[in-house]
Design a protein around this motif. Structure first.
Motif, PDB file in Angstrom:
ATOM      1  N   VAL A   1       0.924  -1.266  -0.044  1.00  0.00           N
ATOM      2  CA  VAL A   1      -0.055   0.009   0.034  1.00  0.00           C
ATOM      3  C   VAL A   1       0.899   1.159  -0.158  1.00  0.00           C
ATOM      4  CG1 VAL A   1      -1.640   1.408   1.614  1.00  0.00           C
ATOM      5  CG2 VAL A   1      -2.041  -1.016   1.174  1.00  0.00           C
ATOM      6  N   ILE A   2       1.857   1.142   0.993  1.00  0.00           N
ATOM      7  CA  ILE A   2       2.716   2.543   0.867  1.00  0.00           C
ATOM      8  C   ILE A   2       3.636   2.646  -0.285  1.00  0.00           C
ATOM      9  CG2 ILE A   2       4.789   3.386   2.115  1.00  0.00           C
ATOM     10  CD1 ILE A   2       3.767   1.810   4.682  1.00  0.00           C
ATOM     11  N   GLU A   3       4.058   1.549  -0.983  1.00  0.00           N
ATOM     12  CA  GLU A   3       4.800   1.899  -2.087  1.00  0.00           C
ATOM     13  C   GLU A   3       3.906   2.209  -3.467  1.00  0.00           C
ATOM     14  OE1 GLU A   3       7.067  -1.803  -2.587  1.00  0.00           O
ATOM     15  OE2 GLU A   3       8.795  -0.980  -1.179  1.00  0.00           O
ATOM     16  N   ALA A   4       2.851   1.584  -3.448  1.00  0.00           N
ATOM     17  CA  ALA A   4       1.714   1.943  -4.521  1.00  0.00           C
ATOM     18  C   ALA A   4       1.160   3.436  -4.516  1.00  0.00           C
ATOM     19  CB  ALA A   4       0.606   0.876  -4.281  1.00  0.00           C
ATOM     20  N   PHE A   5       1.169   3.949  -3.164  1.00  0.00           N
ATOM     21  CA  PHE A   5       0.818   5.344  -3.033  1.00  0.00           C
ATOM     22  C   PHE A   5       1.814   6.202  -3.608  1.00  0.00           C
ATOM     23  CE2 PHE A   5       0.933   9.126  -0.160  1.00  0.00           C
ATOM     24  CZ  PHE A   5      -0.384   9.725  -0.586  1.00  0.00           C
ATOM     25  N   SER A   6       3.097   5.888  -2.962  1.00  0.00           N
ATOM     26  CA  SER A   6       4.175   6.704  -3.331  1.00  0.00           C
ATOM     27  C   SER A   6       4.453   6.762  -4.948  1.00  0.00           C
ATOM     28  CB  SER A   6       5.496   6.283  -2.729  1.00  0.00           C
ATOM     29  OG  SER A   6       6.630   7.151  -3.018  1.00  0.00           O
ATOM     30  N   GLN A   7       4.128   5.645  -5.549  1.00  0.00           N
ATOM     31  CA  GLN A   7       4.327   5.466  -6.869  1.00  0.00           C
ATOM     32  C   GLN A   7       3.396   6.187  -7.862  1.00  0.00           C
ATOM     33  OE1 GLN A   7       7.017   4.181  -8.468  1.00  0.00           O
ATOM     34  NE2 GLN A   7       6.381   5.240 -10.144  1.00  0.00           N
ATOM     35  N   SER A   8       2.090   6.372  -7.216  1.00  0.00           N
ATOM     36  CA  SER A   8       1.028   6.743  -8.090  1.00  0.00           C
ATOM     37  C   SER A   8       1.214   8.476  -7.773  1.00  0.00           C
ATOM     38  CB  SER A   8      -0.210   6.543  -7.261  1.00  0.00           C
ATOM     39  OG  SER A   8      -0.498   6.967  -6.000  1.00  0.00           O
ATOM     40  N   VAL A   9       1.649   9.022  -6.846  1.00  0.00           N
ATOM     41  CA  VAL A   9       1.810  10.308  -6.684  1.00  0.00           C
ATOM     42  C   VAL A   9       3.358  10.878  -7.544  1.00  0.00           C
ATOM     43  CG1 VAL A   9       2.764  12.256  -5.047  1.00  0.00           C
ATOM     44  CG2 VAL A   9       0.902  10.565  -4.096  1.00  0.00           C
ATOM     45  N   ARG A  10       4.171   9.856  -7.722  1.00  0.00           N
ATOM     46  CA  ARG A  10       5.231  10.243  -8.619  1.00  0.00           C
ATOM     47  C   ARG A  10       4.914  10.228 -10.035  1.00  0.00           C
ATOM     48  NH1 ARG A  10       7.988   6.297  -6.686  1.00  0.00           N
ATOM     49  NH2 ARG A  10       9.150   7.488  -5.000  1.00  0.00           N
ATOM     50  N   ASP A  11       3.971   9.156 -10.378  1.00  0.00           N
ATOM     51  CA  ASP A  11       3.565   8.996 -11.701  1.00  0.00           C
ATOM     52  C   ASP A  11       2.832  10.222 -12.127  1.00  0.00           C
ATOM     53  OD1 ASP A  11       4.885   6.641 -12.105  1.00  0.00           O
ATOM     54  OD2 ASP A  11       2.993   5.459 -11.647  1.00  0.00           O
ATOM     55  N   LEU A  12       2.018  10.795 -11.271  1.00  0.00           N
ATOM     56  CA  LEU A  12       0.982  11.853 -11.317  1.00  0.00           C
ATOM     57  C   LEU A  12       1.880  13.263 -11.527  1.00  0.00           C
ATOM     58  CD1 LEU A  12      -2.088  10.691  -9.633  1.00  0.00           C
ATOM     59  CD2 LEU A  12      -1.997  11.030 -12.013  1.00  0.00           C
ATOM     60  N   GLY A  13       2.886  13.181 -11.029  1.00  0.00           N
ATOM     61  CA  GLY A  13       3.824  14.562 -10.915  1.00  0.00           C
ATOM     62  C   GLY A  13       3.614  15.299  -9.664  1.00  0.00           C
ATOM     63  N   GLY A  14       3.153  14.696  -8.731  1.00  0.00           N
ATOM     64  CA  GLY A  14       2.876  15.407  -7.256  1.00  0.00           C
ATOM     65  C   GLY A  14       1.432  15.157  -6.756  1.00  0.00           C
ATOM     66  N   TRP A  15       1.265  15.702  -5.487  1.00  0.00           N
ATOM     67  CA  TRP A  15       0.011  15.351  -4.921  1.00  0.00           C
ATOM     68  C   TRP A  15      -1.163  16.508  -5.519  1.00  0.00           C
ATOM     69  CZ3 TRP A  15      -2.708  12.644  -1.377  1.00  0.00           C
ATOM     70  CH2 TRP A  15      -3.833  12.849  -0.775  1.00  0.00           C
ATOM     71  N   ARG A  16      -2.266  15.997  -5.725  1.00  0.00           N
ATOM     72  CA  ARG A  16      -3.362  16.812  -6.345  1.00  0.00           C
ATOM     73  C   ARG A  16      -4.562  16.363  -5.281  1.00  0.00           C
ATOM     74  NH1 ARG A  16      -0.989  14.922 -11.414  1.00  0.00           N
ATOM     75  NH2 ARG A  16       0.086  16.838 -12.426  1.00  0.00           N
ATOM     76  N   LEU A  17      -5.320  17.323  -4.845  1.00  0.00           N
ATOM     77  CA  LEU A  17      -6.624  17.138  -4.047  1.00  0.00           C
ATOM     78  C   LEU A  17      -7.617  16.262  -5.121  1.00  0.00           C
ATOM     79  CD1 LEU A  17      -7.847  17.397  -1.434  1.00  0.00           C
ATOM     80  CD2 LEU A  17      -8.778  19.596  -2.233  1.00  0.00           C
ATOM     81  N   SER A  18      -7.253  16.480  -6.374  1.00  0.00           N
ATOM     82  CA  SER A  18      -8.543  15.925  -7.291  1.00  0.00           C
ATOM     83  C   SER A  18      -8.277  14.514  -7.506  1.00  0.00           C
ATOM     84  CB  SER A  18      -8.597  16.830  -8.605  1.00  0.00           C
ATOM     85  OG  SER A  18      -7.279  16.908  -9.130  1.00  0.00           O
ATOM     86  N   ASP A  19      -7.024  14.022  -7.230  1.00  0.00           N
ATOM     87  CA  ASP A  19      -6.619  12.801  -7.493  1.00  0.00           C
ATOM     88  C   ASP A  19      -7.321  11.651  -6.764  1.00  0.00           C
ATOM     89  OD1 ASP A  19      -4.655  13.658  -9.222  1.00  0.00           O
ATOM     90  OD2 ASP A  19      -2.947  13.406  -8.013  1.00  0.00           O
ATOM     91  N   PRO A  20      -7.802  10.656  -7.253  1.00  0.00           N
ATOM     92  CA  PRO A  20      -8.646   9.544  -6.641  1.00  0.00           C
ATOM     93  C   PRO A  20      -7.815   8.825  -5.499  1.00  0.00           C
ATOM     94  CG  PRO A  20      -8.122   8.734  -8.899  1.00  0.00           C
ATOM     95  CD  PRO A  20      -7.550  10.406  -8.819  1.00  0.00           C
ATOM     96  N   LEU A  21      -8.410   8.626  -4.554  1.00  0.00           N
ATOM     97  CA  LEU A  21      -7.694   7.896  -3.649  1.00  0.00           C
ATOM     98  C   LEU A  21      -8.733   7.159  -2.352  1.00  0.00           C
ATOM     99  CD1 LEU A  21      -5.071   7.564  -1.802  1.00  0.00           C
ATOM    100  CD2 LEU A  21      -5.467   9.640  -0.450  1.00  0.00           C
ATOM    101  N   SER A  22      -8.577   6.056  -2.652  1.00  0.00           N
ATOM    102  CA  SER A  22      -9.488   5.190  -1.713  1.00  0.00           C
ATOM    103  C   SER A  22      -9.003   5.022  -0.319  1.00  0.00           C
ATOM    104  CB  SER A  22      -9.702   3.859  -2.251  1.00  0.00           C
ATOM    105  OG  SER A  22     -10.457   3.045  -1.621  1.00  0.00           O
ATOM    106  N   LEU A  23      -9.837   5.661   0.504  1.00  0.00           N
ATOM    107  CA  LEU A  23      -9.273   5.775   1.894  1.00  0.00           C
ATOM    108  C   LEU A  23      -9.546   4.485   2.574  1.00  0.00           C
ATOM    109  CD1 LEU A  23     -10.986   9.015   3.198  1.00  0.00           C
ATOM    110  CD2 LEU A  23      -8.889   8.602   2.505  1.00  0.00           C
TER     111      LEU A  23
END
Length: 397
Positions: free
Chosen positions: A172-194
């Motif tokens: 979970v931690i690595e997938a989250f980090s990779q998804s932010v990296r792939d999107l070019g940074g954190w965005r409030l609009s990005d989907p995130l399943s709590l």
């Protein structure tokens, strides 16, 4: 879209509370104004105006339920000179004394930051110091279970800032980090399943200083007549579009004096604290008054709870005038909780549950209100306040 709703079914004294609560009916609301008993709500909700109006009417029904009436009374008034009448928030921002990160979230710089520290020092020495007080230091977060015992989840659910974290799972931690990296940074609009990435919150941000005091006394039997505790902590309350109102902060500092003990001990000290507040307001020449008040309960039984608080005089507010807005804001509150928290946390006086009360000081609100009345030019400040402030600065060097 703009939705226009009449509040004619409500007493004028309730209009402000309905406006406040209406900010929470839909997350697409952009602005709410109240004028002449009419709410104007700007939004882009897929529910349309009919959906917004239906939600607000649910609130109107809640606030108008029953014929309870509100006991209203002003305990004291102090008329101050109010030499300044400018938009203090705009002036502070223009002079870069405050930095507005977003409505309700500020960075405070000198001299505002010094003024806050001085005021807290004054509240400790001029009010708390007149009791046999013990100083405590509290965290800014609180256990969800502790908050549950205070009934905060059912009385003020709209305020709560939940705290959580990524699950303790390497994938979970690595997938989250990779998804932010792939999107070019954190965005409030990005989907995130709590549900998938984060556990149910064990902690929340603390909404009130005194809760930690009761948590700290849990399962104790107190000696003598009781204890007086003082502490300052960061508090957090989400207030939606209401953060654009003067003094409604997302993150704020609250000094409290907390009384825990026998009924007479708590009631007598509470009365003394009200006299000390009255003396302080007069000494600093603050345009102010103290009145019976109620908490803004966000529940279907609002009228019952609010009327009980007022009729039993369980809450008083010291309100300071904001001249350029021609209104006042609550900067201190004086509360009596009976044995509510004594029962919730099993705090005993002998075999009986302790009763509690507290006095709260919103540090930022006091500073904002003072400057709204006297401005930034220290020569215009009341002589007693100026002398005390200068003496404190010399002592703090």
């Amino acid at each position: 879209m703009e939705c226009i709703i009449s509040l004619e079914r409500l007493a004028p004294s309730q209009h402000g509370q309905v406006k406040y609560a209406s900010a929470f009916v839909d997350e697409t609301i952009e602005d709410i104004t109240l004028e002449d008993g009419t709410l104007r709500i700007v939004h882009h909700s897929p529910k349309g105006n009919e959906g917004i109006e239906a939600q607000v009417n649910r609130l109107i029904d809640r606030f108008s339920k029953g014929d309870f009436g509100f006991k209203e009374s002003i305990l004291f008034e102090n008329k101050g000179p109010k030499p300044y009448n400018g938009d203090i928030i705009a002036e502070l921002a223009e002079r870069k004394i405050i930095k507005v990160l977003e409505p309700g979230l500020f960075i405070f710089r000198e001299p505002f930051s010094s003024l806050m520290r001085f005021m807290d020092y004054a509240f400790v020495t001029k009010v708390a110091g007149r009791f046999d007080v013990k100083e405590e230091h509290y965290p800014a977060v609180i256990h969800s279970e502790t908050l549950n015992k205070t009934n905060h989840f059912t009385s003020f659910p709209e305020h709560i800032h939940f705290l959580t974290h990524l699950r303790e799972d390497l994938d979970v931690i690595e997938a989250f980090s990779q998804s932010v990296r792939d999107l070019g940074g954190w965005r409030l609009s990005d989907p995130l399943s709590l549900d998938e990435t984060m556990p149910k919150p064990k902690f929340t941000m603390n909404p009130s200083t005194c809760y930690h005091c009761y948590e700290g006394l849990q399962d104790e039997v107190l000696e003598g007549d009781g204890v007086v505790v003082s502490a300052i902590s960061k508090c957090h309350r989400f207030e939606s579009k209401n953060h654009s109102d003067f003094g409604r902060l997302l993150d704020f500092s609250m000094r409290e004096i907390i009384f825990v003990g026998k009924p007479d001990f708590v009631k007598e000290n509470r009365l003394k604290s009200m006299e000390y507040l009255k003396e302080l307001a007069a000494e600093w020449e603050m345009d102010s008054f103290m009145e019976i008040a109620n908490d803004p309960f966000f529940t279907n039984d609002f009228q019952t709870k609010a009327s009980f608080q007022r009729n039993q005089e369980m809450k008083y507010e010291l309100r300071l005038t904001i001249p350029y807005l021609d209104k006042s804001i609550a900067c201190s509150s004086v509360n009596f909780h009976s044995n509510t928290f004594g029962n919730a946390f099993n705090i005993k006086m002998g075999k009986r549950p302790a009763v509690t009360g507290c006095v709260g000081f919103g540090i930022e609100r006091w500073a904002f209100a003072f400057l709204s009345q006297f401005g930034l030019n220290e020569a215009d400040w009341p002589a007693a306040f100026r002398e005390q402030y200068e003496a404190w600065k010399q002592k703090s060097l």
